[in-house]
Motif scaffolding. Structure first.
Motif, mmCIF file in Angstrom:
data_model
loop_
_atom_site.group_PDB
_atom_site.id
_atom_site.type_symbol
_atom_site.label_atom_id
_atom_site.label_comp_id
_atom_site.label_asym_id
_atom_site.label_seq_id
_atom_site.Cartn_x
_atom_site.Cartn_y
_atom_site.Cartn_z
ATOM 1 N N VAL A 1 44.280 48.152 49.109
ATOM 2 C CA VAL A 1 44.943 47.371 48.060
ATOM 3 C C VAL A 1 44.030 46.203 47.706
ATOM 4 O O VAL A 1 43.616 45.440 48.582
ATOM 5 N N GLN A 2 43.704 46.075 46.429
ATOM 6 C CA GLN A 2 42.819 45.008 45.959
ATOM 7 C C GLN A 2 43.630 43.749 45.650
ATOM 8 O O GLN A 2 44.800 43.833 45.282
ATOM 9 N N GLN B 1 45.798 43.581 42.613
ATOM 10 C CA GLN B 1 46.990 44.415 42.625
ATOM 11 C C GLN B 1 48.208 43.694 43.199
ATOM 12 O O GLN B 1 49.296 44.261 43.240
ATOM 13 N N ARG C 1 52.462 48.438 36.925
ATOM 14 C CA ARG C 1 52.546 49.604 37.824
ATOM 15 C C ARG C 1 53.960 50.163 37.810
ATOM 16 O O ARG C 1 54.158 51.377 37.750
ATOM 17 N N TRP D 1 50.170 42.874 37.399
ATOM 18 C CA TRP D 1 49.758 44.211 37.821
ATOM 19 C C TRP D 1 50.959 44.988 38.359
ATOM 20 O O TRP D 1 51.155 46.159 38.034
ATOM 21 N N PHE E 1 51.779 51.240 46.136
ATOM 22 C CA PHE E 1 50.534 51.387 46.884
ATOM 23 C C PHE E 1 50.422 52.734 47.587
ATOM 24 O O PHE E 1 49.648 52.903 48.520
#
Length: 186
Positions: free
Chosen positions: A169-170, A173, A182, A178, A92
């Motif tokens: 941060v969604q 995520q 990432r 996800w 993040f």
């Protein structure tokens, strides 16, 4: 852009090829010597963000690069373990150094959502178009690679803790899928 251009000297550019680094390189062809402040589309800067970065550039005339604080803003239901896990820093773009304003130690680079570079330096530098966002699947690290090259060329980097952006941060995520993707891209 049209509304803001009444108050700011804005220039709209278009890059038809997909890719964040391609778009950044297109923009670099139009800059002057002034400080170029970079961020991402998923951050909320504090009201004094640009002013604090600009002030630091005036205080540190021998430095070429300036990195600010990036603080993640999690959805309310984000698990506590994820908020404090060391991977959250990379996942993040969490960047907070325990230091006063000043030169970053060797091996420490600012994160993409909050850094600035003197324009004169960027006129001859380019982001790697083999890295960075250009759809859903990509290798991360375009900003990091550029900053590594600049530091390797002797450019001083100053940490500006007062220059703060909040990385939003969604909820998607926070999913294992996800986070795994990432980590792979990272």
């Amino acid at each position: 852009i049209a509304r803001a251009s009444a108050e700011l000297p804005l220039l709209a550019l278009r890059e038809p090829r997909l890719g964040k680094n391609r778009a950044l390189n297109t923009a670099l062809g139009s800059i002057g010597d002034e400080l170029v402040v970079l961020t991402d589309d998923d951050v909320r800067p504090e009201a004094d963000w640009v002013r604090t970065m600009h002030s630091a550039a005036l205080r540190w005339p021998g430095a070429s690069i300036f990195g600010g604080t990036v603080i993640p803003v999690y959805p309310d239901d984000a698990p506590d373990w994820l908020r404090t896990h060391h991977f959250a820093r990379a996942a993040f773009a969490w960047f907070e150094q325990r230091m006063e304003e000043g030169p970053l130690p060797a091996g420490v680079l600012p994160f993409g959502p909050n850094f600035a570079v003197r324009g004169a330096l960027l006129r001859s530098a380019r982001f790697s178009e083999a890295l960075g966002p250009r759809g859903d699947d990509y290798a991360m690290g375009g900003e990091t690679q550029l900053l590594q090259r600049l530091r390797g060329a002797g450019c001083a980097i100053v940490y500006v803790p007062a220059s703060v952006v909040h990385h939003v941060v969604q909820p998607f995520q926070l999913t294992p899928r996800w986070l795994a993707r990432r980590a792979y891209r990272h």
